[in-house]
Design an enzyme around this catalytic site. Structure first.
Site, mmCIF file in Angstrom:
data_model
loop_
_atom_site.group_PDB
_atom_site.id
_atom_site.type_symbol
_atom_site.label_atom_id
_atom_site.label_comp_id
_atom_site.label_asym_id
_atom_site.label_seq_id
_atom_site.Cartn_x
_atom_site.Cartn_y
_atom_site.Cartn_z
ATOM 1 N N CYS A 39 11.241 2.848 -1.969
ATOM 2 C CA CYS A 39 12.318 3.829 -2.029
ATOM 3 C C CYS A 39 13.494 3.186 -2.751
ATOM 4 O O CYS A 39 13.444 2.020 -3.114
ATOM 5 C CB CYS A 39 12.754 4.243 -0.626
ATOM 6 S SG CYS A 39 11.482 5.078 0.332
ATOM 7 N N GLU A 57 9.548 -1.270 4.929
ATOM 8 C CA GLU A 57 8.612 -0.948 6.003
ATOM 9 C C GLU A 57 8.850 -1.915 7.154
ATOM 10 O O GLU A 57 8.953 -3.131 6.946
ATOM 11 C CB GLU A 57 7.166 -1.058 5.509
ATOM 12 C CG GLU A 57 6.151 -0.637 6.531
ATOM 13 C CD GLU A 57 4.724 -0.660 5.997
ATOM 14 O OE1 GLU A 57 3.803 -0.463 6.819
ATOM 15 O OE2 GLU A 57 4.517 -0.890 4.797
ATOM 16 N N ASP A 91 9.421 4.798 10.944
ATOM 17 C CA ASP A 91 9.969 3.469 11.196
ATOM 18 C C ASP A 91 11.470 3.454 10.927
ATOM 19 O O ASP A 91 12.212 2.656 11.496
ATOM 20 C CB ASP A 91 9.241 2.390 10.394
ATOM 21 C CG ASP A 91 9.213 2.614 8.886
ATOM 22 O OD1 ASP A 91 9.522 3.733 8.429
ATOM 23 O OD2 ASP A 91 8.858 1.673 8.165
#
Length: 194
Positions: A2, A78, A101
């Site tokens: 991202c 992550e 998450d």
């Protein structure tokens, strides 16, 4: 992957971060996260997010807030231990609205403050806007797998996943600090306060 970007006004008398500038910053990160774009903006901060959907495709939109909309997060990465950390936080009374998450970081910040990074096992860079405290907290993983660049000006903090996104901002000058450059070539990092 991202992409995150944002602007924090260090002085309360400044106009809110410009929505168009935040949109341009998010758009410049399109190659990092083509699935969704998100913005959060108030009088003091603006957060941009370009999302590549991997975990919780349905409800993991960002920037993401706590249940009272007082803590806002834009996150790249992550968290490998988010299932275990989520269980720990739920046992402490935190209530989750998503399966992502990302939300685990929001509640970890509520529980542990800036020490939340000590509880995260993963690769990450993120920005947390703590609205009640008027505090911006930005962090990245210890090894720096997920990039995070920032610049502090007299009146703002500007940050992004990529340097070129920041350099497009009109408040930043594009000038090489030769001392910092020498330090980087010598030490492979730039020591404080530069």
């Amino acid at each position: 992957m991202c992409g995150i970007a944002g602007i924090f006004n260090r002085r309360p008398d400044l106009a809110p971060p410009d929505r168009d500038q935040l949109t341009v910053m998010a758009g410049a990160l399109r190659h990092r996260g083509p699935d969704e774009f998100g913005l959060y903006r108030d009088a003091h901060v603006g957060l941009s997010h370009a999302r590549l959907s991997i975990i919780d495709l349905a409800t993991g939109q960002q920037p993401l807030a706590n249940e009272r909309d007082t803590i806002w997060l834009s996150f790249n990465g992550e968290i490998f231990n988010y299932v275990e950390l989520r269980a720990e936080l739920e046992a402490k009374g935190h209530r989750f609205r998503t399966r992502s998450d990302t939300e685990t970081i929001v509640h970890a910040y509520e529980e542990f403050g800036t020490e939340c990074v000590q509880h995260l096992n993963g690769i990450f860079s993120f920005a947390i806007w703590d609205q009640p405290r008027r505090t911006l907290f930005i962090a990245r993983d210890r090894i720096g797998v997920k990039p995070l660049f920032y610049a502090v000006t007299d009146d703002s903090v500007i940050f992004a996943s990529e340097l070129r996104v920041m350099l497009a901002h009109p408040r930043l000058t594009k000038q090489v600090d030769l001392v910092s450059f020498n330090d980087y070539l010598t030490f492979e990092y730039v020591p404080t306060p530069r």
